[in-house]
Design a protein around this motif. Sequence first.
Motif, short mmCIF file in Angstrom:
data_model
loop_
_atom_site.label_atom_id
_atom_site.label_comp_id
_atom_site.label_asym_id
_atom_site.label_seq_id
_atom_site.Cartn_x
_atom_site.Cartn_y
_atom_site.Cartn_z
N LYS A 36 -14.54 10.32 -47.89
CA LYS A 36 -14.45 9.41 -46.58
C LYS A 36 -14.23 10.34 -45.41
CE LYS A 36 -10.94 6.45 -44.19
NZ LYS A 36 -12.02 5.41 -43.59
N ILE A 37 -14.71 10.18 -44.18
CA ILE A 37 -14.59 10.80 -43.02
C ILE A 37 -13.61 10.38 -42.17
CG2 ILE A 37 -15.68 11.59 -41.04
CD1 ILE A 37 -17.41 12.22 -43.60
N HIS A 38 -12.51 11.31 -42.39
CA HIS A 38 -11.31 10.90 -41.86
C HIS A 38 -11.07 11.18 -40.57
CE1 HIS A 38 -9.47 10.24 -45.89
NE2 HIS A 38 -10.02 11.38 -46.20
N CYS A 107 -19.95 3.20 -45.49
CA CYS A 107 -18.52 2.78 -46.07
C CYS A 107 -17.43 4.16 -45.92
CB CYS A 107 -18.38 2.46 -47.48
SG CYS A 107 -19.32 0.85 -47.80
N PHE A 108 -17.81 5.39 -45.80
CA PHE A 108 -17.00 6.43 -45.55
C PHE A 108 -16.32 6.58 -44.30
CE2 PHE A 108 -20.37 8.65 -48.85
CZ PHE A 108 -19.87 8.01 -49.48
N TYR A 109 -16.63 5.84 -43.33
CA TYR A 109 -16.07 5.72 -42.00
C TYR A 109 -15.11 4.57 -42.06
CZ TYR A 109 -19.73 9.27 -40.34
OH TYR A 109 -20.40 10.31 -40.43
N ASP A 110 -14.27 4.74 -41.02
CA ASP A 110 -13.19 3.65 -40.75
C ASP A 110 -14.01 2.30 -40.16
OD1 ASP A 110 -11.27 5.03 -41.58
OD2 ASP A 110 -10.19 5.37 -39.41
N ALA A 301 -5.63 19.42 -40.83
CA ALA A 301 -5.65 17.93 -40.87
C ALA A 301 -6.42 17.32 -41.87
CB ALA A 301 -6.27 17.66 -39.38
N PHE A 302 -7.44 17.82 -42.34
CA PHE A 302 -8.14 17.34 -43.49
C PHE A 302 -7.33 17.43 -44.77
CE2 PHE A 302 -11.14 18.70 -47.01
CZ PHE A 302 -11.73 17.59 -47.40
N GLU A 303 -6.59 18.32 -44.98
CA GLU A 303 -5.53 18.45 -46.06
C GLU A 303 -4.71 17.21 -45.96
OE1 GLU A 303 -5.53 23.18 -46.87
OE2 GLU A 303 -3.69 22.20 -45.76
N THR A 304 -3.95 16.93 -44.63
CA THR A 304 -2.99 15.93 -44.77
C THR A 304 -3.85 14.49 -44.98
OG1 THR A 304 -2.04 16.95 -42.86
CG2 THR A 304 -1.66 14.59 -42.86
#
Length: 423
Positions: A36-38, A107-110, A301-304
């Motif tokens: 996912k692209i968060h 699908c990887f985006y919100d 942020a990515f880790e979170t």
Amino acid sequence: MNTSRAEATVELRPIQERVRSTANRLEAGLSQIDNKIHRIPPGLRGIGDRYIVPSVVALGPYHHGSPHLHQMEEIKHVAAYYFCKDSGRPVEEVYAKILSVAIQVRCFYDEDAVARFSDTEFADMMFLDGCFLLEYIGANDVLVPVLANTMVLSTGPCMLRDIMLLENQLPWLVLEVLMTFKHVDVSEFILGNIRALLRVKDRPGEVYVNGDYRAPHFLGLARLYLTGDTAHGEENQSRCGVMSILSAIQLAEMSVKLKDSDATMFADMIMNKNGCLYGELSLSPVFLNEYTACWLINMAAFETCTSTGYPSDGFVVSSYLSILAMLMDKEEDVHELRAQHIVQSYFSNQETLNFFKVIARHLRLGNRCFIILEAIEDYKQKRRVWIVVHRFLYHNWKNIVALISIVSVLVGVFKTLLSLKYH
């Protein structure tokens, strides 16, 4: 009575269906968490837009269409034209390949971010943005003038910042498909810039895949280089007991020396007992400026967003930044970290201190952070007497040296007087 029960059953069915469908949807989303692209998590948005919003180019849907980024949209078309030309394949063929994976990467985006794009519009965006990013990464002396001026000369530093933003990532699948037409050394670009801007030491080996882990995007690859194996440190478990939080100067008072580590990974933070009298806290060095600060925050942020496994919780960059923030209480602490070459920066001591104290409020304390804090506490408890003695010597050594000098002079005078007396 029976009628009331029947009505209650009817009323329960909608809520039962809602909770079931919502649970299924979220669980399906969790299964895609690695791809996912968060977006920046709510708890980290307090760091400010300067670390979240791109300044020159939007990649992907989250910031697409922002007025201040409009100028780069035309350049994307130029980049796509030359990417396809250099590949020796017609634009239609390259685009068709992206179109074939567009539904998958959508699908990887919100969902709310991609709802405004038709499938064709989304594929157009992935094609143009992917070609643009790879043309920038592969930029060299033969780059056409219009691209060289815009990508490298005019906005180069800002581009380095924008391509590392969490909300400005493209799925790795898009880049992978495009690179079947034209090879671009993404790995060397990442490693070269991290070596140059973060001033970390060379690390041999492959960075695309580490064990079973595959980075989902450009930022993920950069983080992998700086953190190593995602399971690193799993053998060391925090007991989460009572812990000391001490600044660099306070550690020096306790006879704990700070050392610029030879390790290349942020995960390799080590607290050692160096003989009977001294301890040593080893940390990987870091270079801090406006761009690298942005990189580090977005990696945290990515880790979170992605770190869900215990005991290897994955908060590697977060732990590293948290330890540095803990070591900084005053400007004198920053000076000490600079003196030991752990933190290098164009920022002033006060600016560096402010940066770490601000981000520390928003970071998750990871397992590696707790391990270091517990090791410091263990050192403190086992060497209480020596710490008291060392603290006295640390604060009074100038007076002690001066006193020894005075005593030495007096002894010399006394010896001279004695020698005169007996002659």
